[in-house]
Design a protein around this motif. Structure first.
Motif, short mmCIF file in Angstrom:
data_model
loop_
_atom_site.label_atom_id
_atom_site.label_comp_id
_atom_site.label_asym_id
_atom_site.label_seq_id
_atom_site.Cartn_x
_atom_site.Cartn_y
_atom_site.Cartn_z
N GLY A 74 0.80 -1.22 0.00
CA GLY A 74 0.00 0.00 0.00
C GLY A 74 0.83 1.26 0.00
N GLY A 75 2.08 1.18 0.41
CA GLY A 75 2.98 2.32 0.35
C GLY A 75 3.91 2.25 -0.85
N VAL A 76 4.37 1.04 -1.17
CA VAL A 76 5.35 0.87 -2.24
C VAL A 76 4.76 1.16 -3.62
CG1 VAL A 76 6.82 -0.81 -3.42
CG2 VAL A 76 6.77 -0.73 -0.93
N ILE A 77 3.57 0.66 -3.90
CA ILE A 77 2.98 0.83 -5.23
C ILE A 77 2.65 2.29 -5.54
CG2 ILE A 77 1.01 0.23 -6.71
CD1 ILE A 77 1.12 -2.59 -5.39
N PRO A 78 1.87 2.98 -4.69
CA PRO A 78 1.62 4.40 -5.01
C PRO A 78 2.89 5.24 -4.95
CG PRO A 78 0.30 3.71 -3.12
CD PRO A 78 1.10 2.54 -3.54
N GLY A 79 3.78 4.93 -4.02
CA GLY A 79 5.03 5.69 -3.92
C GLY A 79 5.89 5.52 -5.17
N GLY A 80 5.97 4.30 -5.67
CA GLY A 80 6.73 4.04 -6.89
C GLY A 80 6.12 4.73 -8.10
N LEU A 81 4.80 4.72 -8.18
CA LEU A 81 4.11 5.40 -9.28
C LEU A 81 4.34 6.90 -9.22
CD1 LEU A 81 0.74 3.42 -9.36
CD2 LEU A 81 2.52 3.43 -11.13
N LEU A 82 4.23 7.47 -8.03
CA LEU A 82 4.47 8.91 -7.87
C LEU A 82 5.91 9.27 -8.20
CD1 LEU A 82 3.19 11.58 -7.00
CD2 LEU A 82 3.83 11.03 -4.65
N PHE A 83 6.85 8.45 -7.76
CA PHE A 83 8.26 8.66 -8.08
C PHE A 83 8.47 8.64 -9.60
CE2 PHE A 83 12.43 6.97 -9.18
CZ PHE A 83 13.29 7.73 -8.41
N GLY A 84 7.93 7.63 -10.27
CA GLY A 84 8.09 7.50 -11.72
C GLY A 84 7.46 8.64 -12.49
N ILE A 85 6.28 9.06 -12.07
CA ILE A 85 5.61 10.18 -12.74
C ILE A 85 6.42 11.47 -12.56
CG2 ILE A 85 3.57 11.69 -12.63
CD1 ILE A 85 1.95 9.08 -11.95
N GLY A 86 6.90 11.70 -11.34
CA GLY A 86 7.72 12.89 -11.09
C GLY A 86 9.01 12.88 -11.89
N TRP A 87 9.66 11.72 -11.98
CA TRP A 87 10.90 11.59 -12.74
C TRP A 87 10.63 11.85 -14.23
CZ3 TRP A 87 13.90 6.37 -13.51
CH2 TRP A 87 15.13 6.62 -14.09
N GLY A 88 9.52 11.29 -14.71
CA GLY A 88 9.17 11.48 -16.12
C GLY A 88 8.84 12.92 -16.46
N ILE A 89 8.15 13.61 -15.57
CA ILE A 89 7.78 15.00 -15.84
C ILE A 89 8.99 15.93 -15.71
CG2 ILE A 89 6.47 16.97 -14.92
CD1 ILE A 89 4.25 14.94 -14.21
N LEU A 90 9.77 15.75 -14.65
CA LEU A 90 10.88 16.66 -14.37
C LEU A 90 12.13 16.31 -15.17
CD1 LEU A 90 11.93 19.02 -12.64
CD2 LEU A 90 12.55 17.34 -10.91
#
Length: 175
Positions: A74-90
């Motif tokens: 519950g922490g790893v999946i949304p955290g990983g998705l948020l990390f990936g989205i931020g990396w992709g945008i920035l």
């Protein structure tokens, strides 16, 4: 106090290697995201392998103890998705955005601001998600060797060998 000094020295050394490996460069970050440049993959996989060997060697010699954190989906999946989205945008991950600012590239400031805002938002919502999202999928304190039921050195040898062939393939294909 010495623990803090060791952490500072290790952080400076890692930042130096990030800079020398050219993984702080925006073009390398975007190249990795587009699967066109594997410089970052090679650097990080090498770091993971060296760290894995070092940690398990120290553990087996009785010089260190593993402090395993629980695997909570519950922490790893949304955290990983948020990390990936931020990396992709920035175009930077958190560590490389700090390194980019250190090299004088001010676009990395957005990553640092994002980390600060994200940490503040997480602190605010933590009481609500602690008993809901962060309680979902708690698999306990597990390691990959335990999940696979093998000795950690067998897994390490397989990963190092596989990485060697992966790196050779990257070099042959100019990735």
């Amino acid at each position: 106090m010495m623990t803090l000094a060791y952490g500072l020295i290790t952080g400076i050394l890692f930042g130096f290697l990030l800079q020398k490996g050219r993984v702080l460069r925006y073009d390398k970050q975007v190249g990795a995201l587009r699967l066109l440049d594997m410089t970052i993959v090679k650097f990080m996989l090498s770091s993971v392998l060296v760290g894995m060997i070092g940690v398990y060697l120290l553990k087996d010699l009785g010089l260190a103890k593993l402090s395993i954190k629980p695997m909570i989906l519950g922490g790893v999946i949304p955290g990983g998705l948020l990390f990936g989205i931020g990396w992709g945008i920035l175009g930077y991950c958190p560590g490389t955005s700090v390194g980019a600012v250190g090299e004088g590239r001010w676009d990395g400031i957005w990553g640092i601001l994002g980390m600060l805002v994200g940490a503040a938002l997480f602190a605010e919502v933590y009481p609500a998600v602690n008993q809901t999202l962060l309680a979902w999928g708690d698999l306990g304190k597990i390691t990959l060797p335990e999940v696979l039921g093998v000795n950690h050195w067998i897994l390490i040898v397989l990963l190092v060998t596989g990485s060697f062939f992966l790196f050779r393939w990257f070099e042959k294909t100019n990735l």
